[in-house]
Design a protein around this motif. Structure first.
Motif, PDB file in Angstrom:
ATOM      1  N   LEU A  94      10.409  76.038 -13.461  1.00  0.00           N
ATOM      2  CA  LEU A  94      11.743  75.954 -13.023  1.00  0.00           C
ATOM      3  C   LEU A  94      11.532  77.557 -13.105  1.00  0.00           C
ATOM      4  CD1 LEU A  94      14.059  76.310 -11.813  1.00  0.00           C
ATOM      5  CD2 LEU A  94      15.188  75.680 -14.325  1.00  0.00           C
ATOM      6  N   THR A  95      11.690  78.690 -11.924  1.00  0.00           N
ATOM      7  CA  THR A  95      11.680  79.831 -11.283  1.00  0.00           C
ATOM      8  C   THR A  95      13.190  80.023 -11.112  1.00  0.00           C
ATOM      9  OG1 THR A  95       9.465  79.967 -12.168  1.00  0.00           O
ATOM     10  CG2 THR A  95      10.631  81.935 -10.853  1.00  0.00           C
ATOM     11  N   TYR A  98      17.294  84.535 -11.173  1.00  0.00           N
ATOM     12  CA  TYR A  98      17.471  85.321 -11.792  1.00  0.00           C
ATOM     13  C   TYR A  98      16.359  85.274 -13.227  1.00  0.00           C
ATOM     14  CZ  TYR A  98      21.429  85.331  -9.061  1.00  0.00           C
ATOM     15  OH  TYR A  98      22.463  85.778  -7.525  1.00  0.00           O
ATOM     16  N   ALA A  99      15.435  85.724 -13.091  1.00  0.00           N
ATOM     17  CA  ALA A  99      13.947  85.553 -14.124  1.00  0.00           C
ATOM     18  C   ALA A  99      15.059  85.713 -15.048  1.00  0.00           C
ATOM     19  CB  ALA A  99      13.540  87.306 -14.365  1.00  0.00           C
ATOM     20  N   SER A 100      14.320  84.366 -15.666  1.00  0.00           N
ATOM     21  CA  SER A 100      14.376  83.758 -16.976  1.00  0.00           C
ATOM     22  C   SER A 100      13.509  83.709 -18.601  1.00  0.00           C
ATOM     23  CB  SER A 100      14.926  81.873 -17.316  1.00  0.00           C
ATOM     24  OG  SER A 100      14.408  81.238 -16.088  1.00  0.00           O
ATOM     25  N   VAL A 101      13.657  84.958 -18.575  1.00  0.00           N
ATOM     26  CA  VAL A 101      13.000  85.481 -19.401  1.00  0.00           C
ATOM     27  C   VAL A 101      13.995  86.141 -20.438  1.00  0.00           C
ATOM     28  CG1 VAL A 101      10.971  85.332 -18.259  1.00  0.00           C
ATOM     29  CG2 VAL A 101      11.879  87.380 -18.541  1.00  0.00           C
ATOM     30  N   ASP A 102      13.104  85.880 -22.397  1.00  0.00           N
ATOM     31  CA  ASP A 102      14.338  86.758 -22.218  1.00  0.00           C
ATOM     32  C   ASP A 102      13.902  88.084 -22.598  1.00  0.00           C
ATOM     33  OD1 ASP A 102      15.123  88.393 -25.580  1.00  0.00           O
ATOM     34  OD2 ASP A 102      15.209  85.801 -25.778  1.00  0.00           O
ATOM     35  N   LYS A 104      14.826  91.478 -25.258  1.00  0.00           N
ATOM     36  CA  LYS A 104      14.319  91.108 -26.025  1.00  0.00           C
ATOM     37  C   LYS A 104      13.005  90.506 -26.674  1.00  0.00           C
ATOM     38  CE  LYS A 104      19.262  91.947 -27.512  1.00  0.00           C
ATOM     39  NZ  LYS A 104      19.687  92.220 -28.278  1.00  0.00           N
ATOM     40  N   LEU A 105      12.431  90.187 -25.874  1.00  0.00           N
ATOM     41  CA  LEU A 105      11.267  90.259 -26.587  1.00  0.00           C
ATOM     42  C   LEU A 105      10.157  90.340 -25.510  1.00  0.00           C
ATOM     43  CD1 LEU A 105      12.722  87.593 -27.820  1.00  0.00           C
ATOM     44  CD2 LEU A 105      10.789  85.550 -27.509  1.00  0.00           C
ATOM     45  N   MET A 113       6.501  81.452 -27.063  1.00  0.00           N
ATOM     46  CA  MET A 113       7.181  80.493 -27.200  1.00  0.00           C
ATOM     47  C   MET A 113       7.341  79.705 -26.485  1.00  0.00           C
ATOM     48  SD  MET A 113      11.371  81.429 -27.369  1.00  0.00           S
ATOM     49  CE  MET A 113      11.585  81.798 -25.100  1.00  0.00           C
ATOM     50  N   ILE A 114       7.890  79.868 -25.344  1.00  0.00           N
ATOM     51  CA  ILE A 114       6.883  78.711 -23.931  1.00  0.00           C
ATOM     52  C   ILE A 114       6.077  77.903 -24.310  1.00  0.00           C
ATOM     53  CG2 ILE A 114       7.309  77.722 -22.266  1.00  0.00           C
ATOM     54  CD1 ILE A 114       9.465  79.442 -22.275  1.00  0.00           C
ATOM     55  N   ASP A 158       8.225  85.781 -14.773  1.00  0.00           N
ATOM     56  CA  ASP A 158       8.664  84.316 -14.726  1.00  0.00           C
ATOM     57  C   ASP A 158       8.064  83.333 -14.207  1.00  0.00           C
ATOM     58  OD1 ASP A 158      10.940  82.592 -15.484  1.00  0.00           O
ATOM     59  OD2 ASP A 158      11.952  83.747 -13.168  1.00  0.00           O
ATOM     60  N   ALA A 161       5.659  82.385 -16.823  1.00  0.00           N
ATOM     61  CA  ALA A 161       6.447  81.387 -18.522  1.00  0.00           C
ATOM     62  C   ALA A 161       6.705  79.519 -17.680  1.00  0.00           C
ATOM     63  CB  ALA A 161       7.572  81.606 -18.221  1.00  0.00           C
ATOM     64  N   SER A 162       6.697  79.713 -16.494  1.00  0.00           N
ATOM     65  CA  SER A 162       7.369  78.358 -15.377  1.00  0.00           C
ATOM     66  C   SER A 162       5.444  77.079 -15.694  1.00  0.00           C
ATOM     67  CB  SER A 162       7.466  78.598 -13.748  1.00  0.00           C
ATOM     68  OG  SER A 162       8.557  79.246 -14.075  1.00  0.00           O
TER      69      SER A 162
ATOM     70  N   ALA B  42      10.682  77.805 -33.257  1.00  0.00           N
ATOM     71  CA  ALA B  42       9.683  79.269 -31.888  1.00  0.00           C
ATOM     72  C   ALA B  42      11.018  79.682 -31.739  1.00  0.00           C
ATOM     73  CB  ALA B  42       9.316  77.739 -30.991  1.00  0.00           C
ATOM     74  N   ALA B  53      14.327  93.599 -32.922  1.00  0.00           N
ATOM     75  CA  ALA B  53      13.942  94.793 -30.732  1.00  0.00           C
ATOM     76  C   ALA B  53      15.078  94.819 -31.182  1.00  0.00           C
ATOM     77  CB  ALA B  53      13.858  93.590 -30.364  1.00  0.00           C
ATOM     78  N   GLY B 120      19.789  83.918 -18.099  1.00  0.00           N
ATOM     79  CA  GLY B 120      18.563  83.017 -17.648  1.00  0.00           C
ATOM     80  C   GLY B 120      17.945  82.310 -18.526  1.00  0.00           C
ATOM     81  N   VAL B 121      17.200  82.719 -19.547  1.00  0.00           N
ATOM     82  CA  VAL B 121      16.933  82.023 -20.248  1.00  0.00           C
ATOM     83  C   VAL B 121      17.786  80.825 -21.330  1.00  0.00           C
ATOM     84  CG1 VAL B 121      17.077  83.328 -22.472  1.00  0.00           C
ATOM     85  CG2 VAL B 121      14.785  82.457 -22.154  1.00  0.00           C
ATOM     86  N   ARG B 124      16.489  77.736 -18.744  1.00  0.00           N
ATOM     87  CA  ARG B 124      14.824  77.524 -18.922  1.00  0.00           C
ATOM     88  C   ARG B 124      14.575  76.388 -19.962  1.00  0.00           C
ATOM     89  NH1 ARG B 124      10.445  78.472 -17.399  1.00  0.00           N
ATOM     90  NH2 ARG B 124      10.639  81.011 -16.150  1.00  0.00           N
ATOM     91  N   MET B 128      13.260  72.205 -20.098  1.00  0.00           N
ATOM     92  CA  MET B 128      12.528  72.391 -21.030  1.00  0.00           C
ATOM     93  C   MET B 128      12.586  70.894 -21.485  1.00  0.00           C
ATOM     94  SD  MET B 128      10.746  75.771 -22.113  1.00  0.00           S
ATOM     95  CE  MET B 128       9.920  75.218 -22.326  1.00  0.00           C
TER      96      MET B 128
END
Lengths: 359, 287
Positions: A94-95, A98-102, A104-105, A113-114, A158, A161-162, B42, B53, B120-121, B124, B128
């Motif tokens: 799924l993308t 709104y970009a669904s990545v963290d 801060k990472l 992580m994924i 994103d 990640a998908s 994880a 961070a 948004g994360v 995801r 999953m």
């Protein structure tokens, strides 16, 4: 397992990877989905075209088990969205809009992580993260926090990640909304690459150009209902595909040019329209050959052309052609008909054809 | 994910043939325990990296114990045990503050969850093939780590201010362990709050409302013997009082231990049993 293509093994290629029947989702009084039917054939891209608020995102959220539909059925890779959510989640990527990545990472940490969440071993997850960063041209930014990425980089991360889990079905929910044209082309290139490798994609978009670029088939939705579906070419034929806009040096030539084209009996030229106010001639374009023939004919008859280009109908025009009204709920409809890379292509054609005319 | 699981060969029943190696999910998609632990690992790594961070997010865990010990010892110590006898109050106060650390860290979990889960994360994660509770459990694992940091600093600060350990090291560790167990149970309450309330500010507001009476209507700062009877009946059941008493009796090796420990554990189990399933369900159904 790296590099295996799923279609080699699948005996049912061409079967439906996604089947949606009578899907309904209400939010209070709002009917976000009001009985949607659609199919995505395996290994193809289905474009779901519609204005803001048409129900596109609700559809994707139902198909990714984030929302439970109120009625109707939907299966993805044979799994029912309501009864088999756990199995279904193994098969999808799924993308979102709104970009669904963290944020801060770092990019690498996000992908690692994924990978771990998809049960790759530490070693595999590391290798896969490196591989995806490389593929999506993010290796240099790998160690920086994703929050500092540009819009295009974030969208690419994103997508990466998908793709980590090599999903059988990939949902792209307005993957290029809010991106500048250059970045959008990058995303398109990536999507085309995934499709070439055999991914099945359900793509939602507000942009006709995007649908034409990426989709094999189109489903047009408005207010939670499907209002048209078919192959991109069929739909284009219905709503009018590309149109060539020709501006002669002398506007007085317009009627004669239109007549000259009509007499040739070339495909599509019957729909030629002269717009005296703008001093232009609009010719529906059905094929590259026809386009070439039209330009060649006008050149042979000695008409001097100051400018020409082609353009696709905007979402507004598509809706107008299908429903007789413009989309009702769009909030930023203004951008729906934005000049995209087609304007760019148009310029290229213009240059080429000017040369042709000169020759 | 293995190649096999991405290629579900459709059978009439719609089951996937997992042609591949690990991990083999059951036919209904349930995962083996090892997978759950890997996912929690994880996600905990994610939470830990977020702290790395943003080191400022550790300020509360690091500074709160320092400030509280200094403030209360100098403000109340003299009044309660007489001028110059502040060190006696340290032995009373520090075990009580162990109970309070847990409460305050747990409150921060609520606001953190509220913020985090708007991102948004989370979509995801929820799309999953992982148990949705993993996301919450991972958060709690990392927050227990934060609580451990705060408690360590509290104890170091206590020893600097004259804390004397009358009990054994084992008793001290038991006191720390008990406050961790109780703190973890409180986190479920605040996670539930964080998932229910619309904004982080609202979470903070409600949390303060609950926190104040529980903290001050307890034996954390002062013995309850001088309190009116009705308040004493409240402090007797207040888990913070029981936790404070248990820790105090362990560290000072005096007084009853079994009763306050059991009451604290009963609270911890009860709170977790009620709020954890509610929080997981809330997270699962959140749209």
């Amino acid at each position: 397992m790296v590099g295996m293509t799923r279609n080699d093994k699948n005996p049912q290629r061409g079967a439906h990877a996604v089947e949606v029947r009578g899907l309904v989702k209400h939010f209070g009084e709002t009917k976000a989905l009001d009985g949607v039917d659609l199919d995505v054939r395996e290994g193809t891209v289905l474009g779901v075209l519609g204005p803001n608020g048409a129900g596109k995102t609700t559809l994707v959220r139902c198909l990714s088990t984030l929302l439970v539909p109120d009625a109707g059925t939907a299966t993805v890779a044979g799994y029912d969205v309501v009864r088999q959510p756990r199995q279904l989640r193994r098969t999808i990527g799924l993308t979102g809009q709104y970009a669904s990545v963290d944020e801060k990472l770092s990019g690498w940490e996000n992908l690692y992580m994924i990978g771990r969440l998809l049960d790759l071993s530490r070693k595999e997850a590391r290798a896969r993260a490196d591989e995806m960063l490389e593929r999506f041209s993010l290796t240099e930014a790998a160690k920086r926090p994703a929050g500092g990425y540009s819009g295009g980089m974030r969208r690419r991360l994103d997508l990466a990640a998908s793709m980590i889990g090599r999903p059988a079905v990939l949902y792209l929910d307005e993957p290029t909304t809010g991106l500048d044209p250059r970045t959008r082309n990058e995303v398109w290139d990536e999507v085309q690459r995934m499709v070439a490798e055999g991914a099945t994609v359900l793509l939602t978009t507000q942009y006709m150009e995007e649908a034409e670029q990426l989709a094999d088939e189109l489903t047009v939705i408005d207010r939670g209902k499907v209002i048209a579906k078919g192959k991109v070419d069929e739909l284009k034929a219905r709503v009018g595909g590309r149109t060539m806009r020709i501006r002669p040096v002398d506007p007085g030539d317009l009627p004669a040019m239109a007549r000259a084209l009509a007499e040739t009996g070339l495909d599509g030229v019957a729909g030629t329209q002269a717009v005296p106010d703008e001093g232009t001639l609009l010719v529906p374009i059905l094929s590259d050959e026809q386009l070439t023939a039209v330009v060649g004919l006008l050149a042979a008859r000695g008409y001097a052309i100051a400018d020409l280009g082609t353009y696709l109908p905007s979402l507004d025009e598509v809706f107008l052609a299908i429903t007789g009204h413009r989309p009702t709920r769009g909030e930023d409809r203004g951008s729906a008909g934005r000049p995209g890379p087609d304007a760019h292509t148009g310029n290229n054609e213009q240059t080429d054809q000017n040369e042709e005319v000169a020759a | 994910m293995s190649a096999g699981t991405t290629t579900p060969t459709r059978t009439p029943s719609g089951a996937a043939t997992a042609a591949a190696s690990r991990p083999a999910p059951a036919a209904d998609g349930r995962l083996p325990l090892r997978s759950h632990l890997r996912h929690i690992g994880a996600l905990a790594r994610r939470n830990a990296l977020q702290i790395k961070a943003d080191p400022e997010s550790m300020f509360d865990a690091v500074l709160m114990p320092v400030i509280f010990v200094l403030l209360f010892v100098f403000v109340f110590g003299g009044a309660m045990f007489g001028q110059g006898n502040q060190d006696q109050y340290v032995n009373y106060l520090v075990p009580g503050l162990m109970a309070m650390m847990g409460m305050n860290i747990a409150m921060a979990v609520g606001t953190g969850v509220n913020d985090d889960f708007k991102k948004g994360v989370m979509d995801r994660f929820r799309s999953m093939p992982i148990a949705r509770s993993s996301v919450l459990v991972a958060k709690i694992v990392v927050e227990i780590g934060r609580m451990l940091v705060a408690t360590t600093i509290l104890l170091v600060m206590g020893f600097v201010m004259g804390l004397t350990l009358h009990g054994s090291v084992l008793q001290l560790l038991a006191a720390v362990g008990l406050s961790m167990v109780f703190g973890a149970s409180l986190m479920w309450i605040f996670i539930l709050l964080g998932l229910t309330m619309k904004t982080a500010q609202a979470v903070q507001g409600v949390a303060m409302l609950v926190l104040m009476p529980l903290q001050f209507g307890s034996s954390i700062f002062a013995p309850t013997t001088s309190m009116p009877g009705w308040l004493q009946s409240f402090t007797d059941v207040n888990p913070l009082s029981n936790l404070a008493d248990a820790a105090r009796h362990l560290i000072n090796d005096e007084g009853a231990v079994a009763q306050p420990v059991l009451i604290t554990l009963a609270w911890a189990v009860g709170i977790t049993a009620v709020t954890a399933p509610l929080a997981v369900r809330k997270f699962r159904n959140k749209t």
